[in-house]
Write a protein that holds these residues in place. Structure first.
Motif, short mmCIF file in Angstrom:
data_model
loop_
_atom_site.label_atom_id
_atom_site.label_comp_id
_atom_site.label_asym_id
_atom_site.label_seq_id
_atom_site.Cartn_x
_atom_site.Cartn_y
_atom_site.Cartn_z
N SER A 255 0.85 -1.19 0.00
CA SER A 255 0.00 0.00 0.00
C SER A 255 0.89 1.24 0.00
CB SER A 255 -0.91 0.01 1.23
OG SER A 255 -1.67 -1.19 1.32
N GLN A 256 0.48 2.26 -0.75
CA GLN A 256 1.26 3.49 -0.84
C GLN A 256 0.35 4.71 -0.76
OE1 GLN A 256 5.14 2.20 -3.45
NE2 GLN A 256 3.46 3.05 -4.59
N ASP A 257 0.81 5.73 -0.04
CA ASP A 257 0.13 7.02 0.02
C ASP A 257 1.00 8.05 -0.69
OD1 ASP A 257 -1.90 5.92 1.53
OD2 ASP A 257 -0.96 6.42 3.44
N TYR A 258 0.34 9.01 -1.35
CA TYR A 258 1.04 10.00 -2.17
C TYR A 258 0.77 11.41 -1.67
CZ TYR A 258 1.48 6.13 -5.50
OH TYR A 258 1.77 4.92 -6.10
N ILE A 259 1.74 12.28 -1.89
CA ILE A 259 1.55 13.71 -1.67
C ILE A 259 1.93 14.42 -2.97
CG2 ILE A 259 1.99 13.62 0.81
CD1 ILE A 259 4.82 14.65 0.23
N GLN A 260 1.44 15.66 -3.11
CA GLN A 260 1.73 16.44 -4.31
C GLN A 260 2.73 17.53 -3.97
OE1 GLN A 260 0.33 15.31 -7.18
NE2 GLN A 260 -0.48 13.74 -5.80
N SER A 261 3.81 17.59 -4.77
CA SER A 261 4.79 18.65 -4.58
C SER A 261 4.24 19.96 -5.13
CB SER A 261 6.09 18.29 -5.30
OG SER A 261 5.90 18.36 -6.71
N ILE A 262 4.94 21.04 -4.88
CA ILE A 262 4.53 22.35 -5.38
C ILE A 262 4.47 22.35 -6.91
CG2 ILE A 262 5.17 24.80 -5.51
CD1 ILE A 262 6.43 24.50 -2.76
N SER A 263 5.38 21.59 -7.52
CA SER A 263 5.41 21.53 -8.99
C SER A 263 4.33 20.63 -9.57
CB SER A 263 6.79 21.03 -9.45
OG SER A 263 7.03 19.71 -8.97
N GLY A 264 3.67 19.84 -8.71
CA GLY A 264 2.60 18.95 -9.17
C GLY A 264 3.01 17.51 -9.29
N ALA A 265 4.21 17.15 -8.85
CA ALA A 265 4.66 15.76 -8.92
C ALA A 265 4.00 14.92 -7.82
CB ALA A 265 6.18 15.69 -8.78
N SER A 266 3.53 13.72 -8.20
CA SER A 266 2.98 12.78 -7.23
C SER A 266 4.13 11.99 -6.62
CB SER A 266 1.98 11.84 -7.90
OG SER A 266 0.82 12.54 -8.30
N LEU A 267 4.31 12.10 -5.32
CA LEU A 267 5.44 11.47 -4.63
C LEU A 267 4.93 10.52 -3.56
CD1 LEU A 267 7.60 14.69 -4.15
CD2 LEU A 267 7.85 12.96 -5.95
N VAL A 268 5.51 9.34 -3.49
CA VAL A 268 5.15 8.39 -2.44
C VAL A 268 5.79 8.85 -1.14
CG1 VAL A 268 5.28 6.01 -1.67
CG2 VAL A 268 5.05 6.51 -4.11
N ASN A 269 4.97 9.14 -0.15
CA ASN A 269 5.54 9.52 1.14
C ASN A 269 5.40 8.42 2.18
OD1 ASN A 269 2.68 9.98 1.43
ND2 ASN A 269 3.14 11.21 3.25
N GLN A 270 4.55 7.42 1.91
CA GLN A 270 4.45 6.28 2.83
C GLN A 270 4.24 5.00 2.03
OE1 GLN A 270 2.45 6.49 6.68
NE2 GLN A 270 1.79 8.57 6.20
N ARG A 271 4.98 3.99 2.41
CA ARG A 271 4.80 2.64 1.84
C ARG A 271 4.55 1.66 2.98
NH1 ARG A 271 7.38 3.17 -3.41
NH2 ARG A 271 9.04 4.75 -3.36
N TYR A 272 3.69 0.70 2.72
CA TYR A 272 3.37 -0.29 3.74
C TYR A 272 3.32 -1.67 3.09
CZ TYR A 272 0.96 -2.43 7.75
OH TYR A 272 0.61 -3.22 8.81
#
Length: 756
Positions: A255-272
């Motif tokens: 399972s992965q949760d994503y956050i959006q950077s200021i530039s709009g990139a989807s980044l994985v900030n948590q993996r389970y």
């Protein structure tokens, strides 16, 4: 806006007339009170639309942009890995600074690490283990034999071990998956997956869709994606590979949760990662933070060390860990760590070490018979071992039954230097001959694999170390050797390995010995020993092997090699020195080799090998056949390693003159069958390959091709693959036992690759 409302009113009016006709307006009209009623949101479409495909298509359209926005990623990574094996808990946590450069370059610098495992008390002598093995082969590598840093199930040791990147075409996790997974957002996603809407939440323009996907290749993989319509961004993902592709697990959910950077990139900030292996369960929690995107990570800045450790990474105390830890410890975990720290102090105490050594060094009744005799001192870092009686019987020796006993002494120093003394002696009853060998090896610089070795002995040597199975045991493949050998191996620079050797030995035929007649009945003519006059050799050699941009892991004084994206090149030169200590040989030998394995993102993987060489000189006929280059004869019905042997070579060949050999095999790993309905349910994979041999002096040309069907399977905790192959040699008739063959290979979890 007004025009839009007008059109909308007209649209609803037409709908009403369509269903109720003009009779509705023939009735008396009642004036109603104006009220505003909030209706639930509903999606109205003019035609049938596959919403799941439409949403996935929108997300796929952002894939190229997402890759551009995150060409390089730098972040802080905290990992907490834990599992329960029976009654024993295992718990690992570390904090690192991670760098990732698309498509597959990784770098982790471990700042702090703590491996909370059940304390190893070193009671190895209480286990009874009997081993029997015969090792032979054509080793093309000068590289040291290595295994993983960790035992057990702590598979996540760096960013690359768990990078599930849906915006790449392929998901590759070689430590836990034996096959590559096409991404559900790849360019060909709709060929590989079926999609359906699980739920829709939110309001128009900001709908949040949860889309489930399942592989068309049976239950190869399934999962879900949570997608926000506002900007078409990925918020959550779940991936569940089928157990058939899991290497050492029976179930896995990522399972992965994503956050959006200021530039709009989807980044994985948590993996389970949640996994199970039979009754054992475990999990890995990963938190990424402090992202830096698209910095210029040059080759020099990335370096070749995939993972390295700070000098004090293992010395961080628990008070400092409290400030570094991103996930608070549960009560049971705190209790376990506290207990473990107390045990560590006790197990490292002189009192305990002395008591344990006293127990190990005490002679028990079963040791001489089954487990061997052990003696050790943990303080001084040495141990001694003597073979048990059950390992001393050798009924397949030269002349029949031979009784053998071996021993080992090893001293490990604090700087990871190592001194090893090893030897064995054996006695043959038929010929009443005593043979044996003694060797000293000193690893004096572990980081660059610098080691010296000297060996002396008198024993029966195998002439061709890579023969067919029957030819390996045939007595024609043996000679007597009385020898003194020297070896010095080292890594000169990263990826450049050098081995210097000197061999002084006397070679003698075994045709005058009394041999076991039962082998004649089994092997026939090939069992007769070869006669040749005694001769003496004095041979100096140098072997150089180079792997460009070799990747590795540095941990204190240890360097673990991870291979290279480029082919490995090998140069070997030997000089037979005449008249030196009575030497009867006078030649120069030059050999060149190149080999590689190529991991294609979507079309499987390939292995190939090319070799050529020759003895140099004016009188090549004087070179004894023992020194020649050998080419392995094929086995009936058994598929041998296709990267260094032939499948339809009628017998073993050898030469002192020029030769060229070429081998190759490609495994499609389901990239063909997976697209064929019903056939993909069989879960077979296609393999094709071929080989060629050219020996002008023997007028020998061997060309062969083969294709096969392969299928991976689990055997206990190991991942294996069997195959059925059909061999073709153009213009030649193949013996019946060489046409259809069966093969078996294993998966190397440390390298993340199949054997061939």
């Amino acid at each position: 806006m007004f025009a839009f409302k007008k059109i909308l009113n007209k649209f609803f009016l037409n709908i009403v007339i369509l269903f109720f006709g003009n009779s509705l307006f023939a009735q008396p009209i009642t004036i109603l009170e104006n009220k505003v009623i909030q209706l639930e949101q509903a999606m109205v479409t003019a035609e049938s639309v596959d919403i799941a495909k439409e949403v996935i298509g929108k997300l796929i359209s952002t894939r190229s942009l997402q890759q551009t926005l995150s060409k390089t990623i730098q972040c802080s990574t905290y990992v907490k890995s834990s599992y329960q094996q029976g009654d024993d808990p295992f718990f690992l946590e570390f904090l690192s600074y991670s760098s990732y450069k698309r498509p597959d370059e990784y770098r982790d610098f471990i700042i702090a690490i703590d491996d909370h495992a059940v304390i190893d008390r070193g009671d190895f002598d209480q286990e009874i283990e009997v081993n029997f093995s015969i090792e032979f082969g054509n080793d093309n590598s000068l590289l040291p034999s290595q295994s993983d840093l960790y035992s057990g199930q702590h598979f996540y040791q760096g960013y690359g071990d768990g990078n599930v990147d849906f915006f790449s075409n392929t998901i590759i996790l070689p430590k836990i998956l034996s096959a590559k997974i096409p991404s559900p957002l790849a360019f060909d996603a709709f060929l590989n997956y079926r999609y359906q809407v699980k739920s829709i939440e939110g309001i128009a323009g900001e709908f949040i869709y949860t889309i489930e996907f399942i592989s068309k290749k049976q239950n190869f993989v399934r999962g879900s994606l949570k997608i926000n319509e506002d900007g078409w961004v990925l918020e959550e993902s779940v991936l569940e590979p089928h157990k058939s592709v899991l290497i050492n697990l029976t179930g896995l959910k990522i399972s992965q949760d994503y956050i959006q950077s200021i530039s709009g990139a989807s980044l994985v900030n948590q993996r389970y990662f949640q996994w199970h292996l039979k009754s054992d369960t475990g999990s890995v929690r990963v938190i990424h933070s402090d992202f830096i995107l698209n910095e210029n990570l040059s080759r020099k800045k990335m370096g070749l060390a995939v993972r390295s450790y700070a000098e004090d990474a293992y010395e961080i105390d628990q008070s400092k860990w409290s400030s570094l830890r991103k996930i608070p410890l549960a009560f049971e975990e705190k209790k376990f760590i506290s207990k473990q720290d107390s045990l560590t102090v006790y197990f490292d105490s002189d009192e305990y070490v002395d008591s344990l050594d006293a127990f190990v060094n005490k002679l028990h009744w079963y040791e001489p018979l089954f487990s061997g005799i052990h003696f050790r001192s943990r303080k001084k870092g040495y141990r001694f071992y003597l073979d048990p009686l059950i390992n001393q019987f050798n009924p397949l020796g030269i002349g029949g039954w031979r009784q053998q006993i071996g021993s080992l002494f090893m001293r490990n120093f604090k700087n990871d230097q190592r001194l090893t003394l090893s030897g064995y002696t054996n006695y043959g009853f038929s010929n009443q001959d005593l043979k044996g060998e003694f060797a000293i090896n000193y690893l004096y610089e572990p980081k660059s694999f610098r080691e010296l070795e000297i060996a002396i002995g008198d024993d029966y040597m195998m002439i061709n170390t890579y023969e067919s199975i029957l030819g390996t045991f045939a007595r024609r493949n043996f000679a007597r050797r009385q020898f003194v050998n020297f070896m010095h191996r080292f890594e000169l620079i990263n990826g450049l390995f050098v081995r210097l050797t000197y061999d002084y030995s006397k070679r003698s035929s075994i045709s005058n010995l009394t041999l076991n007649d039962s082998w004649d009945q089994l092997l026939g003519d090939i069992n007769s020993p070869q006669y040749f006059p005694d001769y003496t050799v004095s041979i100096a050699g140098i072997e150089i092997q180079y792997r460009h941009r070799q990747r590795f892991i540095m941990k204190k004084n240890r360097k673990l090699l991870l291979g290279s994206k480029y082919p490995t090149l090998t140069l070997e030169y030997r000089r037979g020195i005449p008249n030196w200590f009575g030497s009867n040989v006078n030649y120069n030998l030059l050999r060149l080799q190149a080999f590689d394995d190529i991991q294609w993102p979507r079309l499987g993987y390939s292995n190939w090998f090319i070799g050529m060489g020759s003895f140099l000189g004016s009188n090549l006929d004087s070179i004894r056949f023992i020194e020649h280059k050998f080419f392995r004869g094929s086995d009936n019905y058994l598929f041998s390693n296709p990267t260094n042997s032939f499948q339809a070579l009628d017998s073993t060949y050898h030469t002192a003159r020029p030769y060229i050999e070429i081998y190759g095999i490609h495994h499609f790993q389901g990239s063909i069958f997976q697209q064929i309905p019903f056939v993909n349910s069989l879960k077979f994979e296609i393999a094709v390959g071929g080989s060629a041999l050219y020996i002008p002096s023997l007028n020998k040309n061997q060309f062969e091709t083969f294709f096969g069907l392969e299928k991976p399977f689990k055997f206990f905790d190991e991942m294996l693959k069997y195959g059925l192959y059909y061999v073709i040699t153009p213009g030649s008739t193949i013996r019946q036992g060489f046409r259809m063959k069966i093969g078996l290979e294993g998966y190397d979890r440390y390298r993340g690759k199949w054997d061939y």
